[in-house]
Enzyme design. Structure first.
Site: not given
Ligand code: THU
Length: 137
Positions: A47, A49, A58, A60, A91, A94
Site C-alpha cells: 500500500n 498512502e 491498496c 492488491e 476492501c 479491491c
Molecule cells: N489496505 C490495503 O492495502 N489492502 C487491504 O486489503 C485493506 C487496506 C490499506 C489501505 C490503507 O493504506 C491502509 O491499508 C489502511 O486502510
C-alpha cells in the site's frame, strides 16, 4: 468460507517482503500482497498512502497494476497480509479489481504475521454476484 487451504509459501514470502516496503505513514497499517499469474509469475504490491488521504493505493491494486504492466491480465492466487493477527480482507474496491482479472476458480488467501493462513476464499466468496467483463458482452 470453506476449508482452510494453506497459502503457497512463495506467495507468503513475497507478500511479507512487499509489506516491508509499504508507505503508510498515516494509517501505519502496512499491507503486502502477492499474486501468481496464469503464466506462473509472482508479482507483489504494497500500500502507498498520500497526504491527501483518499489518494492512497491498496497493496492488491499495486500488485494488479504491476501485473498488467508485465503483460499479463489473469491470476489464479493472491496472498494478502496486513498487520498482526486480524485478517486483512480486501476492501470493496479491491474485491472488484481482483474480480476483473480472475476466473471463478481463483483463490484468495489472507495470512497473518506468523505466516499462518487465516482465510482461504474462492473468488465468489470474496465478491458474490459480481459484475464482470462478461456482463458487458
Ligand atoms: N489496505 C490495503 O492495502 N489492502 C487491504 O486489503 C485493506 C487496506 C490499506 C489501505 C490503507 O493504506 C491502509 O491499508 C489502511 O486502510
Amino acid at each position: 468460507m470453506g476449508d482452510i487451504k494453506q497459502a503457497p509459501r512463495d506467495l507468503v514470502e513475497a507478500a511479507l517482503a512487499a509489506r516491508d516496503k509499504a508507505y503508510a505513514p498515516y494509517s501505519k497499517f502496512h499491507v503486502g500482497a502477492a499474486l501468481r499469474t496464469e503464466d506462473g509469475k509472482v508479482i507483489a504490491g504494497c500500500n502507498v498512502e498520500n497526504a491527501a488521504y483518499p489518494e492512497g493505493v491498496c497493496a492488491e491494486a499495486g500488485a494488479i497494476s504491476a501485473m498488467v504492466l508485465s503483460g499479463e491480465t489473469k491470476f489464479d492466487e493472491i496472498v494478502v497480509v496486513g498487520l498482526g493477527d486480524v485478517a486483512c480482507t480486501p476492501c470493496g474496491g479491491c474485491r472488484q479489481k481482483i474480480r476483473e482479472f480472475t476466473g471463478s476458480d481463483a483463490t484468495i488467501f489472507i495470512i497473518n504475521d506468523s505466516r499462518e493462513t487465516l482465510l482461504t476464499l474462492s473468488r465468489d466468496e470474496l465478491i458474490p454476484h459480481s459484475f464482470g467483463p462478461e456482463n458487458l458482452k
